[in-house]
Design an enzyme around this catalytic site. Structure first.
Site, short mmCIF file in Angstrom:
data_model
loop_
_atom_site.label_atom_id
_atom_site.label_comp_id
_atom_site.label_asym_id
_atom_site.label_seq_id
_atom_site.Cartn_x
_atom_site.Cartn_y
_atom_site.Cartn_z
N HIS A 4 0.89 -1.33 0.07
CA HIS A 4 0.00 0.12 0.00
C HIS A 4 0.89 1.26 -0.05
O HIS A 4 2.02 1.38 0.37
CB HIS A 4 -0.96 0.09 1.33
CG HIS A 4 -2.03 -1.05 1.16
ND1 HIS A 4 -3.12 -1.35 2.34
CD2 HIS A 4 -2.14 -2.08 0.17
CE1 HIS A 4 -3.70 -2.32 1.94
NE2 HIS A 4 -3.22 -2.84 0.71
N CYS A 46 -2.35 -0.69 7.40
CA CYS A 46 -1.58 0.62 7.41
C CYS A 46 -1.82 1.53 8.59
O CYS A 46 -0.83 2.06 9.10
CB CYS A 46 -2.21 1.36 6.29
SG CYS A 46 -1.54 0.59 4.47
N CYS A 85 -6.22 1.37 5.58
CA CYS A 85 -6.69 0.23 6.07
C CYS A 85 -6.09 -0.04 7.58
O CYS A 85 -5.31 0.59 7.96
CB CYS A 85 -6.38 -0.76 5.08
SG CYS A 85 -4.45 -1.29 5.08
N GLU A 106 0.78 3.93 1.93
CA GLU A 106 1.25 4.30 3.21
C GLU A 106 2.42 3.51 3.76
O GLU A 106 3.26 3.91 4.36
CB GLU A 106 -0.07 4.25 4.19
CG GLU A 106 -1.20 5.11 3.90
CD GLU A 106 -2.36 4.29 2.84
OE1 GLU A 106 -3.54 4.98 2.69
OE2 GLU A 106 -2.07 3.55 2.24
#
Length: 166
Positions: free
Chosen positions: A90, A121, A118, A92
């Site tokens: 991801h 993260c 999410c 992040e």
């Protein structure tokens, strides 16, 4: 551009810091290699960019554009099932990992991203000491993150109540 949906552009007007960092985040997202969650991330402190990240496969591994999505079914807390692509990291995560690789501390920083992070993260964001998260949209599975950030005293600002689903 996603960003222009949320901010009105006025000619010859200098952008605010938030507008500027969201524009940078949007530009970073153009490097993403998974179209399911195409997003970017910018982490700043004292109005200085510390690191960026985008959705992509680890170095030397094929990305979704080359090999297709690597989908797994996940059973959610509410009993529903959803599919997630696990080929990529991801945005992040990539930004936090880039900071770690470069020896950059993120304590007290602000993170700019496309949607509510999410759960995975969010855990990383809490662990590295980021104190503010600013998102353009809500993530359809972001309820846990919203509660966790309150408990962790992380300021969460979501600019638009549009819910990102995929």
């Amino acid at each position: 551009m996603i960003f222009k949906i949320f901010f009105k552009k006025i000619r010859n007007k200098r952008p605010t810091w938030d507008e500027y960092f969201f524009e940078v985040m949007n530009a970073v997202s153009e490097r993403a290699t998974c179209d399911r969650g195409k997003s970017g991330c910018v982490i700043v402190r004292d109005n200085q960019i510390l690191c960026t990240g985008y959705v992509g496969a680890p170095p030397h591994f094929p990305d979704c554009y080359e090999a297709g999505h690597k989908l797994i079914k996940v059973k959610n807390d509410d009993g529903t099932e959803s599919e997630h692509c696990v080929r990529t990291i991801h945005a992040e995560e990539n930004a936090i990992l880039q900071a770690a690789r470069m020896g950059i501390a993120l304590e007290g920083a602000t993170l700019y991203c496309k949607m509510t992070p999410c759960e995975r993260c969010a855990r990383m964001i809490m662990r590295v000491g980021i104190k503010k998260v600013k998102c353009l949209k809500k993530y359809h599975r972001g309820q846990w993150t919203e509660k966790a950030f309150k408990k962790a005293k992380i300021k969460l600002k979501i600019l638009n109540k549009i819910i990102e689903k995929y």
